[in-house]
Design an enzyme around this catalytic site. Structure first.
Site, mmCIF file in Angstrom:
data_model
loop_
_atom_site.group_PDB
_atom_site.id
_atom_site.type_symbol
_atom_site.label_atom_id
_atom_site.label_comp_id
_atom_site.label_asym_id
_atom_site.label_seq_id
_atom_site.Cartn_x
_atom_site.Cartn_y
_atom_site.Cartn_z
ATOM 1 N N GLU A 159 0.884 -1.174 0.000
ATOM 2 C CA GLU A 159 0.000 0.000 0.000
ATOM 3 C C GLU A 159 0.915 1.215 0.000
ATOM 4 O O GLU A 159 1.444 1.591 1.048
ATOM 5 C CB GLU A 159 -0.894 -0.021 1.251
ATOM 6 C CG GLU A 159 -1.869 -1.188 1.302
ATOM 7 C CD GLU A 159 -3.070 -1.003 0.379
ATOM 8 O OE1 GLU A 159 -3.309 0.126 -0.082
ATOM 9 O OE2 GLU A 159 -3.751 -2.002 0.105
ATOM 10 N N CYS B 129 -2.271 9.433 2.547
ATOM 11 C CA CYS B 129 -1.770 8.879 1.277
ATOM 12 C C CYS B 129 -2.684 9.198 0.115
ATOM 13 O O CYS B 129 -2.233 9.336 -1.010
ATOM 14 C CB CYS B 129 -1.606 7.369 1.413
ATOM 15 S SG CYS B 129 -3.096 6.551 1.950
#
Ligand code: NAD
Length: 456
Positions: free
Chosen positions: A210, A244
């Site tokens: 990720e 993010c």
């Protein structure tokens, strides 16, 4: 150098007892985790305040509440997820039945970053436990209070042969990566993602990565400007831009630029105050290094709003930079802070071209009322996931697997996707012994002719 062989061996032999595969055991572990999080809510809020100055509201919505929801959803559906799925069987296999079994990988490693230090360590743990695995978590060293509390909570809840937390920085991660885990789940930056994948490759360990990147946010001339401004300001400045999937930069249609920026300035003040540096609930930058990195961008282009900083508090105002080009330093890497550079466009094709010249983003946001423009963009640009007329919100749906593509990551999780990530799909054919169809055998008469009736 640190050595985790004994811990991993302990977990491997515990996994072989089959205990973690038991459904009641998994549900019990998830329930215990849920209760412990509720019991520790205040302590978690204090730790997140100390590490990042997260407000209670932000700590609850983006870390504690998020994880509680993931737990509730998983506990509710786990009984049906674990059942072997019966699938169709082709005519060539007559007499048999076919199944897909979800089996745990075994001992998993979860490496977490600092920006949502609780959520990003616990959410994958939920998937790991739900799927029947053991886990070792390596939380971030940059958020010591939260990581310490997380370690304490897990130690009180679970035996270390089932779930363990290992504290430390890069060396600790590297020492862990020498072990033969059965799965590695990593959340963090692109360069470290490459290090993880390289280490995993040595033992052919499957990975979920990720990662991050520069996520574009496009506002077209027909967008609902007021709503776009509000939803972008929230998505960008929540957690001081250290998200993010925060919109990294804005692509704005030149005809609405001034109107949009005016709205954006007003709404940002409404959300975070006229003087955000004095707002006790505005998240700070995690470290001095990141503070210095971010403040070096403040002279790029022209400051439209913000730009003030407080070094003692490691705080940076929500800032908008105009007259930006792809050559500016702020456009070279993921920003990961409360600074929004603005690029102008007159035709959507320029936007698509611009995005295509860069690595595939983790998220993409488009604000437009036009279905055909939405469709054009969704068809032509590859990205991890995103929203039409919103930002960040796709992350919190358990029905939308979350992950990147290309440079922004490999694999996805959340909801059933979390269970699937930590499960191997074992395909099994159960054959009858009541009869035996002869066509597959080489000695059958006119075998080729007959088999061609089935395999054409
Ligand atoms: P990072 O990559 O520096 O660190 C992540 C973890 O890896 C930490 O636990 C750290 O100790 C460890 N680590 C660091 N260097 C290492 C090395 N050389 N070898 C082995 N392990 C190492 O990331 P960060 O600064 O903690 O987090 C910010 C990054 O994470 C941003 O790029 C952001 O986009 C990304 N991120 C992605 C997601 C997502 O879900 N896709 C979520 C949050 C953050």
């Amino acid at each position: 150098m640190e050595n985790y062989s004994a811990l991993v061996a302990k977990q491997k032999s515990y996994f072989r007892t089959e205990m973690t595969k038991n459904l009641a055991f998994r549900i019990d572990a998830l329930q215990k985790l849920r209760a412990a999080i509720k019991d520790n809510e205040n302590k978690l809020m204090e730790a997140l305040r100390a590490d990042l100055n997260k407000s209670e509201f932000d700590a609850y919505t983006s870390e504690i509440g998020f994880v509680l929801e993931e737990l509730r959803f998983t506990i509710k559906h786990l009984r049906s997820w674990v059942k072997p799925k019966r699938v169709k069987t082709p005519l060539t296999h007559i007499g048999s039945t076919s199944y897909i079994y979800s089996e745990p990988y075994g001992v998993t490693l979860i490496i977490a970053p600092w920006n949502y230090p609780f959520q990003l360590a616990i959410a994958p743990l939920i998937g790991a436990i739900a799927a029947g695995n053991c886990a070792i978590i390596k939380p971030s060293e940059l958020t010591p209070k939260t990581s310490e509390l997380l370690g304490k909570m897990i130690k009180e809840l679970f035996s270390e042969e089932f779930v363990a937390v290992v504290q430390g920085g890069v060396e600790t991660s590297q020492a862990l990566l020498l072990e033969k885990f059965d799965y590695i789940f990593f959340t963090g930056s692109v360069p470290v993602g490459k290090v993880i994948m390289e280490a995993a490759a040595k033992n052919l360990i499957p990975v979920t990565l990720e990662l991050g990147g520069k996520s574009p946010c496009i506002v077209h001339e027909d967008a609902n400007i007021k709503l776009a401004a509000k939803r972008i300001a929230w998505g960008k400045f929540t957690n001081a831009g250290q998200t993010c999937i925060a919109p990294d930069y804005l692509y704005i249609h030149k005809n609405i630029k001034d109107q949009f920026l005016q709205q954006f300035k007003e709404i940002t003040m409404e959300l975070y105050g006229i003087k955000p540096l004095n707002n006790p609930n505005f998240t700070r930058i995690v470290s001095e290094r990141h503070f210095e990195r971010l403040t070096s961008f403040l002279d790029n282009g022209k400051q439209y709003m913000g730009g003030q900083t407080n070094k003692d508090k490691l705080s940076i105002e929500p800032t908008v930079l105009t007259q930006i080009t792809w050559e500016d330093p702020v456009m070279q890497d993921e920003i990961f802070g409360p600074i929004l550079p603005v690029l102008e466009y007159s035709n959507l094709h320029e936007v698509i071209e611009g995005i295509h010249r860069h690595p595939k983003p983790l998220a993409l946001y488009i604000f437009t009322e036009s279905n055909s423009l939405q469709q054009e963009l969704l068809n032509s640009v590859s990205f991890g996931g995103g929203c039409v007329n919103d930002t960040v919100y796709h992350f919190v749906s358990p029905y939308l697997p979350f992950g990147g593509v290309g440079n922004s990551g490999i694999g996805a999780y959340h909801g059933k996707g979390n269970f699937d990530t930590f499960s191997h799909n074992k395909s099994v054919l159960k054959q009858t012994t009541l009869f035996d169809i002869p066509f597959r055998y080489p000695n059958v008469k006119n075998g080729l002719q007959k088999i061609k009736l089935f395999m054409k």
